[in-house]
Design a protein around this motif. Sequence first.
Motif, PDB file in Angstrom:
ATOM      1  N   ALA A 197       0.712  -1.066  -0.117  1.00 51.92           N
ATOM      2  CA  ALA A 197      -0.127   0.041   0.123  1.00 51.92           C
ATOM      3  C   ALA A 197       0.918   1.240  -0.021  1.00 51.92           C
ATOM      4  CB  ALA A 197      -1.015   0.027   1.297  1.00 51.92           C
ATOM      5  N   ILE A 198       2.024   1.250   0.912  1.00 49.49           N
ATOM      6  CA  ILE A 198       3.134   2.158   0.620  1.00 49.49           C
ATOM      7  C   ILE A 198       4.008   2.072  -0.201  1.00 49.49           C
ATOM      8  CG2 ILE A 198       2.160   2.856   3.255  1.00 49.49           C
ATOM      9  CD1 ILE A 198       5.057   1.709   3.903  1.00 49.49           C
ATOM     10  N   GLY A 199       4.078   1.375  -1.167  1.00 46.72           N
ATOM     11  CA  GLY A 199       4.842   1.297  -2.255  1.00 46.72           C
ATOM     12  C   GLY A 199       6.376   0.774  -1.748  1.00 46.72           C
ATOM     13  N   GLN A 200       6.515   0.123  -0.555  1.00 44.64           N
ATOM     14  CA  GLN A 200       7.782  -0.191  -0.095  1.00 44.64           C
ATOM     15  C   GLN A 200       8.129  -1.625  -0.016  1.00 44.64           C
ATOM     16  OE1 GLN A 200       9.819   1.819   0.572  1.00 44.64           O
ATOM     17  NE2 GLN A 200       9.134   3.815   1.470  1.00 44.64           N
ATOM     18  N   GLN A 201       7.174  -2.527  -0.773  1.00 50.91           N
ATOM     19  CA  GLN A 201       7.676  -4.017  -0.499  1.00 50.91           C
ATOM     20  C   GLN A 201       8.943  -4.303  -1.178  1.00 50.91           C
ATOM     21  OE1 GLN A 201       5.738  -6.382   0.752  1.00 50.91           O
ATOM     22  NE2 GLN A 201       7.582  -7.469   0.818  1.00 50.91           N
ATOM     23  N   ASP A 202       9.577  -3.747  -2.160  1.00 56.20           N
ATOM     24  CA  ASP A 202      10.669  -4.056  -2.807  1.00 56.20           C
ATOM     25  C   ASP A 202      11.950  -3.585  -1.603  1.00 56.20           C
ATOM     26  OD1 ASP A 202      12.167  -4.768  -5.130  1.00 56.20           O
ATOM     27  OD2 ASP A 202      13.075  -2.665  -5.339  1.00 56.20           O
ATOM     28  N   LEU A 203      11.552  -2.532  -1.195  1.00 51.38           N
ATOM     29  CA  LEU A 203      12.719  -1.902  -0.206  1.00 51.38           C
ATOM     30  C   LEU A 203      12.946  -3.238   1.038  1.00 51.38           C
ATOM     31  CD1 LEU A 203      14.447   0.072   1.233  1.00 51.38           C
ATOM     32  CD2 LEU A 203      12.524   1.016   2.199  1.00 51.38           C
ATOM     33  N   VAL A 204      11.615  -3.624   1.604  1.00 49.60           N
ATOM     34  CA  VAL A 204      11.760  -4.682   2.631  1.00 49.60           C
ATOM     35  C   VAL A 204      12.202  -5.743   2.124  1.00 49.60           C
ATOM     36  CG1 VAL A 204      10.073  -5.836   3.989  1.00 49.60           C
ATOM     37  CG2 VAL A 204       9.525  -3.673   3.459  1.00 49.60           C
ATOM     38  N   THR A 205      12.075  -6.302   1.018  1.00 48.56           N
ATOM     39  CA  THR A 205      12.476  -7.496   0.293  1.00 48.56           C
ATOM     40  C   THR A 205      14.185  -7.614   0.320  1.00 48.56           C
ATOM     41  OG1 THR A 205      10.692  -8.190  -0.955  1.00 48.56           O
ATOM     42  CG2 THR A 205      12.560  -9.129  -1.511  1.00 48.56           C
ATOM     43  N   LYS A 206      14.516  -6.185  -0.322  1.00 47.66           N
ATOM     44  CA  LYS A 206      15.997  -6.183  -0.244  1.00 47.66           C
ATOM     45  C   LYS A 206      16.830  -6.116   1.075  1.00 47.66           C
ATOM     46  CE  LYS A 206      15.815  -4.962  -5.301  1.00 47.66           C
ATOM     47  NZ  LYS A 206      16.051  -3.919  -6.160  1.00 47.66           N
ATOM     48  N   VAL A 207      16.100  -5.174   1.805  1.00 48.49           N
ATOM     49  CA  VAL A 207      16.923  -4.824   2.910  1.00 48.49           C
ATOM     50  C   VAL A 207      16.911  -5.914   3.970  1.00 48.49           C
ATOM     51  CG1 VAL A 207      16.766  -3.316   4.954  1.00 48.49           C
ATOM     52  CG2 VAL A 207      16.410  -2.344   2.633  1.00 48.49           C
ATOM     53  N   THR A 208      15.958  -6.986   3.843  1.00 44.56           N
ATOM     54  CA  THR A 208      15.529  -8.035   5.042  1.00 44.56           C
ATOM     55  C   THR A 208      17.090  -9.040   5.282  1.00 44.56           C
ATOM     56  OG1 THR A 208      13.210  -7.904   4.975  1.00 44.56           O
ATOM     57  CG2 THR A 208      14.609 -10.055   5.795  1.00 44.56           C
ATOM     58  N   PRO A 209      17.683  -9.353   4.226  1.00 45.33           N
ATOM     59  CA  PRO A 209      18.886  -9.834   4.516  1.00 45.33           C
ATOM     60  C   PRO A 209      20.093  -9.109   5.145  1.00 45.33           C
ATOM     61  CG  PRO A 209      18.169 -10.287   2.051  1.00 45.33           C
ATOM     62  CD  PRO A 209      17.320  -9.295   2.793  1.00 45.33           C
ATOM     63  N   PHE A 210      20.047  -7.704   4.942  1.00 43.22           N
ATOM     64  CA  PHE A 210      20.950  -6.821   5.635  1.00 43.22           C
ATOM     65  C   PHE A 210      20.715  -6.715   7.218  1.00 43.22           C
ATOM     66  CE2 PHE A 210      21.591  -5.539   1.289  1.00 43.22           C
ATOM     67  CZ  PHE A 210      22.767  -5.456   1.321  1.00 43.22           C
ATOM     68  N   LEU A 211      19.463  -6.960   7.490  1.00 41.94           N
ATOM     69  CA  LEU A 211      18.944  -6.945   8.979  1.00 41.94           C
ATOM     70  C   LEU A 211      19.227  -8.019   9.537  1.00 41.94           C
ATOM     71  CD1 LEU A 211      15.161  -5.591   8.682  1.00 41.94           C
ATOM     72  CD2 LEU A 211      17.085  -4.284   9.267  1.00 41.94           C
ATOM     73  N   GLN A 212      19.040  -9.171   9.067  1.00 37.65           N
ATOM     74  CA  GLN A 212      19.520 -10.617   9.339  1.00 37.65           C
ATOM     75  C   GLN A 212      21.291 -10.439   9.699  1.00 37.65           C
ATOM     76  OE1 GLN A 212      18.460 -13.333   6.287  1.00 37.65           O
ATOM     77  NE2 GLN A 212      16.365 -13.276   7.045  1.00 37.65           N
ATOM     78  N   GLU A 213      22.012 -10.047   8.775  1.00 37.49           N
ATOM     79  CA  GLU A 213      23.410  -9.679   8.885  1.00 37.49           C
ATOM     80  C   GLU A 213      23.969  -8.735   9.974  1.00 37.49           C
ATOM     81  OE1 GLU A 213      27.245 -10.327   8.558  1.00 37.49           O
ATOM     82  OE2 GLU A 213      25.779 -11.675   7.882  1.00 37.49           O
ATOM     83  N   ILE A 214      23.182  -7.791  10.090  1.00 33.29           N
ATOM     84  CA  ILE A 214      23.300  -6.925  11.120  1.00 33.29           C
ATOM     85  C   ILE A 214      23.206  -7.281  12.580  1.00 33.29           C
ATOM     86  CG2 ILE A 214      22.387  -4.375  12.311  1.00 33.29           C
ATOM     87  CD1 ILE A 214      22.143  -3.555   9.398  1.00 33.29           C
ATOM     88  N   SER A 215      21.956  -8.162  12.752  1.00 29.67           N
ATOM     89  CA  SER A 215      21.653  -8.562  13.929  1.00 29.67           C
ATOM     90  C   SER A 215      22.880  -9.761  14.388  1.00 29.67           C
ATOM     91  CB  SER A 215      20.393  -9.289  13.816  1.00 29.67           C
ATOM     92  OG  SER A 215      19.854  -9.723  14.902  1.00 29.67           O
ATOM     93  N   ARG A 216      23.025 -10.412  13.295  1.00 27.98           N
ATOM     94  CA  ARG A 216      24.049 -11.434  13.586  1.00 27.98           C
ATOM     95  C   ARG A 216      25.323 -11.159  13.914  1.00 27.98           C
ATOM     96  NH1 ARG A 216      28.458 -13.667  11.973  1.00 27.98           N
ATOM     97  NH2 ARG A 216      28.660 -12.046  10.412  1.00 27.98           N
ATOM     98  N   PHE A 217      25.847  -9.879  13.176  1.00 21.40           N
ATOM     99  CA  PHE A 217      27.041  -9.431  13.665  1.00 21.40           C
ATOM    100  C   PHE A 217      27.177  -8.824  14.845  1.00 21.40           C
ATOM    101  CE2 PHE A 217      30.405  -5.959  13.593  1.00 21.40           C
ATOM    102  CZ  PHE A 217      31.211  -6.486  13.019  1.00 21.40           C
ATOM    103  N   THR A 218      25.949  -8.107  15.154  1.00 20.92           N
ATOM    104  CA  THR A 218      26.141  -7.419  16.601  1.00 20.92           C
ATOM    105  C   THR A 218      25.457  -7.946  17.633  1.00 20.92           C
ATOM    106  OG1 THR A 218      24.007  -6.311  16.115  1.00 20.92           O
ATOM    107  CG2 THR A 218      25.752  -5.051  15.137  1.00 20.92           C
ATOM    108  N   SER A 219      24.537  -9.063  17.450  1.00 18.38           N
ATOM    109  CA  SER A 219      23.990  -9.508  18.599  1.00 18.38           C
ATOM    110  C   SER A 219      22.796  -8.921  19.081  1.00 18.38           C
ATOM    111  CB  SER A 219      24.857 -10.344  19.628  1.00 18.38           C
ATOM    112  OG  SER A 219      25.701 -11.451  19.238  1.00 18.38           O
TER     113      SER A 219
END
Length: 252
Positions: free
Chosen positions: A81-103
């Motif tokens: 609805a807010i036109g951000q699905q592509d952003l979420v899809t592409k950013v999610t792997p980085f969220l996973q990596e950030i969380s893994r790296f920093t705990s």
Amino acid sequence: MEKEKNPAMIGSLQIGLGIVDIIASQEHPMKFTEIQEKSNITKSNLYKYLNTLTHLELLYRDKQHGTYTLGSKIISYGMAAIGQQDLVTKVTPFLQEISRFTSLTALLAVWTHSGPVIANIWSANNGLNIGAQIGTHLPILSSSGKVFAAFHEPLLIEEWKNTEMQNWSVEDKQLFEEETKGIKKRQISFAKEPLVPYISSASVPLFNYNNDLLGCLTLVGFSPLVPQTSEDEYGQYLLNTSKEVSGIFGYK
């Protein structure tokens, strides 16, 4: 919650979406008894509604705690609805990596007509209460809110800023404007315990090819573990990740 029957409307659909509304209005996962208390639906019928909504992924049930939150399908609808699905899809792997790296917990915040909201969260500690979940609106004094105040189109955020600052003193407004100037220069913001005691955050902006703000990456955790300067190890890590993600969207 019971509504008058209308031949032009489907009552059961109204009730089902009413349950979703109740859960969406709360800032914490809800137990069955809480939902029943607010909906006034009988236990047997509420169970059927919740089971159906969960099956359709409009709600998510935490089996360990027996609580309900908004499901992945609702999040997908919202992002579309807010036109951000592509952003979420592409950013999610980085969220996973950030969380893994920093705990620590990593989240993506995007802009809506009523202010920034959390679009996705990845947590290294599922038991940590950061005071927010997907769909939560973030205040201007959160590190995410400060990023939007600093980098987003002024006309788009004017009403939001005025609402957030309506009870501020002139001095507080001046101090905040000075802080946003520093955020623009460093391209990173910090907030100490904006939502929950002992929980702080740091955020970096994400830009596209036209230098427009797409959203922001935020690192959340216990205050001593979250960076408070751009020179901190995790601060530098966030800045580098911001450049990498923005590069995907054509930012130079």
